[in-house]
Design an enzyme around this catalytic site. Structure first.
Site, PDB file in Angstrom:
ATOM      1  N   TYR A 276      32.966  -2.256  35.378  1.00 31.27           N
ATOM      2  CA  TYR A 276      33.431  -2.447  33.992  1.00 31.27           C
ATOM      3  C   TYR A 276      34.315  -1.281  33.577  1.00 31.27           C
ATOM      4  CZ  TYR A 276      32.914  -4.155  29.156  1.00 31.27           C
ATOM      5  OH  TYR A 276      33.123  -4.669  27.906  1.00 31.27           O
TER       6      TYR A 276
ATOM      7  N   TYR B 223      40.955  -7.522  28.719  1.00 32.06           N
ATOM      8  CA  TYR B 223      39.615  -7.167  28.256  1.00 32.06           C
ATOM      9  C   TYR B 223      38.941  -8.454  27.837  1.00 32.06           C
ATOM     10  CZ  TYR B 223      36.034  -5.219  25.110  1.00 32.06           C
ATOM     11  OH  TYR B 223      34.859  -4.901  24.472  1.00 32.06           O
TER      12      TYR B 223
END
Lengths: 145, 393, 335
Positions: free
Chosen positions: B298, B342
């Site tokens: 991430y 994102y």
């Protein structure tokens, strides 16, 4: 071109004609942009330039400098001291950031009473970078499977 | 998997479908429509229909309820619906929830989804000015009067301490992560940075956002939707796509855990919650860092990629910048959230699936074992996804 | 810049205005004319813009004309939703009869060409709290317009106006305040101050039953740290139980006020009205061992460093807020 580069300044004479022509070309018939008496009744010393004209002048400043192949991606302006007839505005620009062939330019426009406009323009100039950059905003399909 | 003992979830379920909308800065449509489009795309990818679905999982932050997505997609009765909290920390946990439901027989086909107009609607990056005086709002509220208001600034506080502890500069520590993501994104037509690789110099020249973080340390705020279809490994073997087997799945919260502002514990050089996830994933999968072919870590901001590599044991504390600079692990091959989009980590799960299928735009030859993680700085989750037969059950 | 403006809870008008956020201002609007060469030429002549991209058979419209295609012109705007009219009427009633445009943010997704028929939808994105400017006191209204051609997005246009009562004219609900309080001059002055300060007002502390004791301490210029009565562990932030031993019993100790900078951030972007970037925020480790986020004051932002010895000071911000902040300890060079 790199971050920190300054654009040559552009002087714009703020004539009554420019203010009125700009307002009408942008179909803005607010009285404060063409009628001095009504502008005074609203607390302004004279008519003043509308925001669409300022926007147009900022756009012109960038494409004048970068040439007809330059593509404006974003223009954001904030207004401060108004542009009244008889004044002169000086537009200045500074390259803030370059990514690929796209630059972010900080623009200011000062007149005799202060800062008329601060703005940020994102402009793509083909050939600026070795690889052609696609429009980052045009939402290509992808990511499926 | 529990914190203390190995669980029995591994090898029971698989991801059999992935689907997404385009990733853009302005979708021009509702978040519900994005959710429905991505769910339909994922089902079509799996060769399943909405009528096959009996479970849905999403994030507590998602604005599209399971029942509304079900209606908009033409699904029937649902026997399982669940949501996971803590922002992007939910990403891998949605798949864990789905796998749990499938393994326990509570549902047969579960779709995980996340969709938002995070760029054209409410941008997380524009910051927070107000919190409700709930327990959660109050915990999040301590920093507000002092002007620490944005996700970048919350990460920056820990990142500054990391640099200090290991004597690093922001350019040397974060630059390699920023460059690697954009290199991969440059080859990915779905990515914001498609065709636009960056250099270390570009990174170093980009403007400050929240020192020590620069613009190019930050992810691409995005409009879009991503969905994943989970079913049993047995059923998966009869479907259209090679299964991406959920070999291990875990959530983790640390001691004295906060959301993005865990400033009051230990030495602020790592991510203790990710260590909780890492220990479970290694134990549950029987794998070690050297076994992993592709890492999807991430990356809403560059510094936490470094800390994850260290928490998972890919390298020693403080050595992750060199590890990334030397390309010792194929990392975020879709371009990550820094370079592709994102999408709250869900697009990373999809990339791991593509690697296992052999269809990534930056395919790692023979990739059979992938590690995927979810949101950092918050209670989080992770997955080990493998090709069918790549890991002993 | 997508920042909202600060709000004032007690401002009833603002609460009513705020209810319009998210509502449509124009639904399925249609440009008065298709994109056309004569309007492009008039625009270029007015601006002095000789860019050849705007003339000839392959001409595009100047991107900055985006808003011109959706302007109502002399005959006014058709297709406006009721909500926008109601919002402007509320402001007119409150004395905010003047209007000036302050911000325009446009993103151009594809060029517009003669013949393109423009459609658009506008939403009321935000209404600010009451602000006092040189022009007068009023409210900023921000709208966002999505502009499409043939169903495909062509651009977005965010526009902010200030609806205000010209300086020297009173806002109507200020009159009401005055009547209720019965003290004309004092209250008028106070409102003037409030209007000014609101523009730069910090986010409020988030206070509930579990941490009220901390903020009560701050009000009395004492920095209180909780201590577990079972295991004596100090804790911050405030919670109704001990993270170490689980005991619910606690008392407080007053911090000495000495500490060091454990970490820090220099904020640059986005800007927030109450703070002028760049500014430094510190994570302060108190001598007692617990940490607290605060500002490091009386030192340039670029001189803040990890390990800087600091001491507590209580400083008043805005009209009613005291915050614990930290300055370099006497005799400590910041550099």
């Amino acid at each position: 071109m790199r971050a920190g580069d300054e654009l040559p300044p552009l002087e714009i004479a703020i004539t009554r004609t420019l203010i009125v022509a700009g307002a009408l070309a942008s179909r803005d018939f607010q009285d404060v942009h063409h009628d001095p008496e009504l502008a005074r009744a609203k607390g302004s010393p004279d008519i003043f330039m509308n925001i669409l004209t300022t926007n147009g002048l900022v756009g012109r400043y960038l494409t004048d400098h970068f040439g007809p192949a330059a593509v404006l991606r974003k223009v954001a302006v904030r207004l401060g001291a108004p542009n009244h007839p008889g004044d002169t505005m000086v537009l200045r620009g500074r390259v803030e950031e370059v990514e690929g062939d796209t630059a972010v330019v900080r623009v200011t426009g000062d007149n005799g009473i202060g800062r008329h406009v601060t703005g940020t323009v994102t402009v793509t100039v083909p050939g600026l970078a070795p690889t052609p950059a696609p429009d980052p905003s045009d939402g290509r399909p992808g990511g499926v499977g | 998997m529990s914190v203390r003992t190995r669980d029995s979830l591994g090898g029971r379920a698989a991801i059999v479908g992935i689907g997404a909308t385009e990733f853009s800065k302005d979708s021009g449509r509702s978040e519900l429509r994005l959710a429905a489009e991505s769910v339909r795309a994922a089902l079509a990818d799996a060769g399943l229909t909405p009528a096959d679905v009996d479970g849905l999982v999403t994030f507590t932050m998602d604005t599209s309820p399971e029942i509304t997505v079900a209606q908009a997609c033409g699904m029937g009765e649902l026997s399982f619906f669940s949501r996971v909290h803590y922002g992007g920390g939910a990403a891998c946990a949605t798949v864990q929830q789905a796998a749990l439901a499938v393994a326990a027989g509570v549902a047969e086909v579960v779709v995980c989804y996340r969709a938002f107009n995070e760029r054209s609607g409410r941008r997380f990056g524009s910051g927070v000015r107000h919190r409700e005086p709930s327990a959660e709002g109050t915990a999040l509220g301590w920093t507000l009067p002092f002007g620490l208001l944005t996700p970048a600034s919350w990460v920056a506080m820990t990142a500054q301490r990391y640099l200090y502890a290991y004597g690093l500069t922001p350019e040397d520590a974060f630059g390699p992560v920023a460059v690697t993501a954009r290199r991969h994104a440059a080859a990915n037509p779905a990515a914001y940075f498609h065709g636009r690789p960056i250099t270390r110099a570009d990174h170093a020249a980009s403007r400050w956002i929240a020192e020590p973080l620069r613009l190019l340390d930050c992810c691409q705020e995005t409009d879009g939707g991503q969905a994943l279809v989970v079913t049993s490994v047995e059923r998966a073997r009869d479907l259209r796509q090679p299964p991406a087997v959920v070999t291990a799945a875990a959530q983790g919260a640390g001691r004295s855990q906060e959301q993005m502002t865990s400033f009051y514990r230990d030495d602020l050089t790592g991510l203790p919650e990710m260590s909780v996830v890492a220990r479970q994933l290694w134990r549950g999968s029987g794998l070690a860092p050297a076994d992993i072919d592709v890492g999807i870590l991430y990356d809403h901001f560059t510094p936490f990629v470094l800390m994850q590599l260290e928490e998972f044991g890919f390298c020693a504390p403080g050595e992750a910048p060199a590890f990334v600079a030397e390309d010792r692990l194929p990392l975020n091959t879709h371009g990550g959230q820094l370079g592709e989009a994102y999408l709250h980590g869900m697009n990373g799960v999809a990339e791991a699936v593509r690697q296992l299928r052999g269809t990534s735009v930056n395919q790692v030859p023979g990739a059979a074992r992938t590690l995927v993680t979810a949101g950092t700085g918050v209670p989080t989750s992770g997955l080990v996804l493998t090709a069918d037969g790549a890991v002993e059950g | 810049m997508d920042d909202e403006f600060p709000t004032r809870d007690e401002d009833e008008l603002h609460t009513r205005l705020k209810a319009y956020e998210g509502r449509a201002a124009t639904v399925a609007g249609v440009g008065r004319d298709p994109v056309n060469a004569p309007m492009i030429r008039h625009w270029c002549e007015a601006m002095g813009d000789r860019n050849p991209a705007y003339t000839g058979p392959d001409a595009i419209a100047p991107p900055t004309m985006l808003q011109a295609w959706i302007m109502g012109g002399l005959s006014g705007h058709g297709g406006r939703a009721r909500a926008y009219g109601e919002l402007l009427a509320l402001l007119d009633e409150a004395g905010c009869t003047s209007v000036v445009a302050t911000d325009c943010e446009q993103e151009y997704l594809r060029p517009l060409r003669p013949g393109d028929e423009v459609t658009f939808d506008t939403v009321i994105e935000s209404v600010s709290g009451r602000k006092t400017t040189k022009l007068g006191t009023g409210y900023f209204v921000t709208t966002r317009t999505d502009i499409r051609v043939g169903g495909a997005s062509a651009g977005t246009h965010r526009f902010r106006i200030l609806k205000y009562a010209p300086a020297g004219h009173d806002l109507k609900d200020r009159d009401q305040d005055r009547n209720q309080d019965g003290d004309r001059n004092q209250d008028g002055d106070r409102n003037q101050d409030r209007g000014r300060q609101e523009a730069a007002r910090r986010p409020r502390p988030v206070v509930n039953r579990d941490n009220a004791g901390f903020w009560e301490g701050v009000r009395r210029h004492r920095l209180l740290v909780q201590r577990c009565t079972a295991c004596a562990t100090l804790r911050f932030p405030w919670l109704p139980g001990c993270g170490t031993c689980g005991s619910a019993g606690w008392d407080t100790v007053e911090a000495s006020g000495e500490g060091t900078v454990y970490s820090y951030v220099v904020m640059h972007h986005p800007p927030f009205p109450a703070f002028s970037p760049p500014y430094a925020i510190g994570l302060i480790e108190l001598a007692e061992g617990v940490r607290i986020v605060s500002n490091v004051v009386d030192v340039p932002y670029d001189k803040v460093r990890i390990g800087l010895p600091v001491e507590l000071e209580f400083r008043a911000y805005d009209d009613d807020s005291v915050l614990p902040v930290f300055r370099p300890r006497a005799g400590e060079a910041a550099a």
